[in-house]
Design a protein around this motif. Structure first.
Motif, PDB file in Angstrom:
ATOM      1  N   LEU A 215      45.406  34.138  41.041  1.00 26.27           N
ATOM      2  CA  LEU A 215      46.125  32.775  41.138  1.00 26.27           C
ATOM      3  C   LEU A 215      45.436  31.349  41.462  1.00 26.27           C
ATOM      4  N   ASP A 216      44.322  31.626  40.744  1.00 32.82           N
ATOM      5  CA  ASP A 216      43.340  30.384  40.697  1.00 32.82           C
ATOM      6  C   ASP A 216      44.127  29.237  39.952  1.00 32.82           C
ATOM      7  N   ALA A 217      44.170  28.007  40.401  1.00 36.49           N
ATOM      8  CA  ALA A 217      44.676  26.853  39.928  1.00 36.49           C
ATOM      9  C   ALA A 217      44.066  26.318  39.029  1.00 36.49           C
ATOM     10  N   ALA A 218      42.791  26.347  38.755  1.00 38.39           N
ATOM     11  CA  ALA A 218      42.102  25.869  37.657  1.00 38.39           C
ATOM     12  C   ALA A 218      42.070  26.722  36.570  1.00 38.39           C
ATOM     13  N   ALA A 219      42.007  28.259  36.923  1.00 39.70           N
ATOM     14  CA  ALA A 219      42.094  29.191  35.579  1.00 39.70           C
ATOM     15  C   ALA A 219      43.448  29.228  35.005  1.00 39.70           C
ATOM     16  N   LEU A 220      44.441  28.812  35.791  1.00 38.37           N
ATOM     17  CA  LEU A 220      45.812  28.706  35.164  1.00 38.37           C
ATOM     18  C   LEU A 220      46.088  27.724  34.244  1.00 38.37           C
ATOM     19  N   ARG A 221      45.617  26.617  34.755  1.00 40.17           N
ATOM     20  CA  ARG A 221      45.848  25.502  33.930  1.00 40.17           C
ATOM     21  C   ARG A 221      44.918  25.241  32.600  1.00 40.17           C
ATOM     22  N   ALA A 222      43.682  26.027  32.917  1.00 42.68           N
ATOM     23  CA  ALA A 222      43.008  26.062  31.620  1.00 42.68           C
ATOM     24  C   ALA A 222      43.504  27.014  30.717  1.00 42.68           C
ATOM     25  N   GLN A 223      44.422  27.951  30.880  1.00 41.51           N
ATOM     26  CA  GLN A 223      44.964  28.975  29.785  1.00 41.51           C
ATOM     27  C   GLN A 223      45.953  28.002  28.858  1.00 41.51           C
ATOM     28  N   PRO A 224      46.352  28.804  27.689  1.00 44.74           N
ATOM     29  CA  PRO A 224      47.627  28.269  27.214  1.00 44.74           C
ATOM     30  C   PRO A 224      48.768  28.465  27.917  1.00 44.74           C
ATOM     31  N   THR A 225      49.632  27.497  27.895  1.00 45.96           N
ATOM     32  CA  THR A 225      50.842  27.524  28.943  1.00 45.96           C
ATOM     33  C   THR A 225      51.449  28.763  28.809  1.00 45.96           C
ATOM     34  N   GLU A 226      51.680  29.308  27.507  1.00 47.67           N
ATOM     35  CA  GLU A 226      52.580  30.499  27.522  1.00 47.67           C
ATOM     36  C   GLU A 226      51.630  31.716  28.163  1.00 47.67           C
ATOM     37  N   GLN A 227      50.434  31.821  27.936  1.00 50.03           N
ATOM     38  CA  GLN A 227      49.452  32.691  28.482  1.00 50.03           C
ATOM     39  C   GLN A 227      49.556  32.844  30.042  1.00 50.03           C
ATOM     40  N   ALA A 228      49.577  31.451  30.575  1.00 53.29           N
ATOM     41  CA  ALA A 228      49.657  31.402  31.823  1.00 53.29           C
ATOM     42  C   ALA A 228      50.762  31.841  32.443  1.00 53.29           C
ATOM     43  N   LEU A 229      52.063  31.531  31.940  1.00 57.93           N
ATOM     44  CA  LEU A 229      53.306  31.959  32.352  1.00 57.93           C
ATOM     45  C   LEU A 229      53.513  33.435  32.228  1.00 57.93           C
ATOM     46  N   ALA A 230      52.897  34.164  31.141  1.00 58.30           N
ATOM     47  CA  ALA A 230      53.141  35.433  31.072  1.00 58.30           C
ATOM     48  C   ALA A 230      52.313  36.339  32.123  1.00 58.30           C
ATOM     49  N   SER A 231      51.227  35.706  32.462  1.00 59.52           N
ATOM     50  CA  SER A 231      50.458  36.434  33.366  1.00 59.52           C
ATOM     51  C   SER A 231      50.838  36.344  34.942  1.00 59.52           C
ATOM     52  N   LEU A 232      51.585  35.217  35.179  1.00 57.13           N
ATOM     53  CA  LEU A 232      52.340  35.003  36.313  1.00 57.13           C
ATOM     54  C   LEU A 232      53.701  35.897  36.675  1.00 57.13           C
ATOM     55  N   ARG A 233      54.272  36.076  35.466  1.00 54.91           N
ATOM     56  CA  ARG A 233      55.517  36.906  35.341  1.00 54.91           C
ATOM     57  C   ARG A 233      55.016  38.118  35.580  1.00 54.91           C
ATOM     58  N   GLU A 234      53.961  38.735  35.505  1.00 53.26           N
ATOM     59  CA  GLU A 234      53.561  39.973  35.828  1.00 53.26           C
ATOM     60  C   GLU A 234      53.829  40.426  37.079  1.00 53.26           C
ATOM     61  N   LEU A 235      53.520  39.309  38.009  1.00 53.72           N
ATOM     62  CA  LEU A 235      53.686  39.616  39.497  1.00 53.72           C
ATOM     63  C   LEU A 235      55.044  39.839  39.920  1.00 53.72           C
ATOM     64  N   PRO A 236      55.094  40.792  40.913  1.00 52.02           N
ATOM     65  CA  PRO A 236      56.565  41.436  41.359  1.00 52.02           C
ATOM     66  C   PRO A 236      57.388  40.349  41.831  1.00 52.02           C
TER      67      PRO A 236
END
Length: 314
Positions: A215-236
């Protein structure tokens, strides 16, 4: 006490930020009306807790005043704050800047008003207001779990109760504040009034993700938006709406148009005079919002603020 200063690339108003927080249910913000923004929260390093007082000088020559920070950093579990390690002050300053969206160059934001009358009206109604974010993606994710299927006011009471019962209490500019529990503390939570066992388990997973750096903010912002959202949706417990909330208001991404937020879409349709079919078509709305780049998140927040005030006044 460690201190730092931030020079806003215009526009920015700390007073507007404070007013926003007073109406933002998850923040439960209710403090002395003295122009000081008082914050207490877990640090991005998932190991410390920060207390900070934020002040802004008066504007001069049409430029926003310098923002001054005074903060303390407490290692989780320590009775007193230790001396700052190398680089900690810079990391704390960067996190606070992200919380109040001063990590983004806002120089180009006023120019959006030149071609979009709706944005011009929003900027005139809310001068200097930038998004005020959750303290971290971790806190935003925890809020999403706590608030699932309950009223916002009830969720806010639970979140504030967690802070009082399990968070670090800090003195910040003459006020006693309780920070939300750090990830290691939340991970060990066994029971809390108002939280089901399913939510407890999901909060454990959120805490684990924060401790593992997912859940690192810089890493999430550095990813393509859909990729970041997909990784977050993996959380329960994190669906499309919550994933967008975490990326936009947790990581502070300045340029995402939310596709899973019907209330924003309705507010946008009302502001632009769009028909019901367009209001129900996020893709068509996203096309209109392309004109807001690179500040799509900022305009979306202003639209939500106006819509909320309209509801409140009725």
């Amino acid at each position: 006490m460690p201190a730092a200063s931030l020079t806003p690339a215009r526009p920015f108003s700390l007073a507007s930020s404070i007013r926003f927080l007073e109406g933002f249910t998850p923040a439960s913000y209710d403090q002395t009306a003295d122009g000081v923004l008082r914050l207490a929260f877990p640090a991005d390093d998932a190991d410390s807790v920060i207390g900070c007082a934020v002040r802004q000088e008066e504007a001069a020559d049409g430029k926003p005043g310098t923002v001054h920070l005074e903060f303390t950093v407490h290692a989780e579990g320590e009775a007193t704050r230790p001396p700052l390690r190398s680089g900690v002050g810079e990391a704390v300053t960067a996190q606070i800047a992200r919380i109040i969206s001063l990590d983004v160059d806002g120089t180009g934001f006023p120019a959006l008003a030149d071609t979009d009358p709706v944005v011009a009206g929003l900027q005139a109604d809310y001068p200097g207001l930038r998004p005020v974010c959750f303290y971290s993606p971790y806190e935003a994710a925890a809020w999403s779990v706590i608030g699932n299927r309950v009223r916002k006011t009830q969720a806010a009471a639970i979140k504030a109760g967690l802070a009082r019962a399990h968070g670090r209490a800090l003195d910040v500019a003459g006020r006693r504040l309780s920070a939300f529990p750090a990830p290691a503390v939340l991970r060990s939570l066994g029971h809390f009034p108002g939280l089901t066992q399913v939510k407890i388990e999901r909060l454990h997973a959120i805490a684990e993700a924060a401790l593992n750096g997912h859940l690192d903010a810089a890493a999430l912002r550095a990813q393509p938006t859909e990729q970041a959202l997909a990784s977050l949706r993996e959380l329960p417990g994190i669906g499309p709406f919550s994933a967008e909330l975490i990326l936009i208001r947790g990581a502070g991404h300045p340029d995402v148009f939310p596709l899973a937020e019907p209330r924003l879409h309705q507010a946008m349709a009302t502001a632009y005079g769009l028909d019901a079919a367009t209001a129900a078509a996020p893709g068509r709305l996203a096309h209109i919002a392309d004109a807001w780049r690179p500040y799509r998140s900022w305009v979306a927040v202003l639209l939500r603020v106006r819509a909320q005030e309209t509801v409140t006044l009725r």
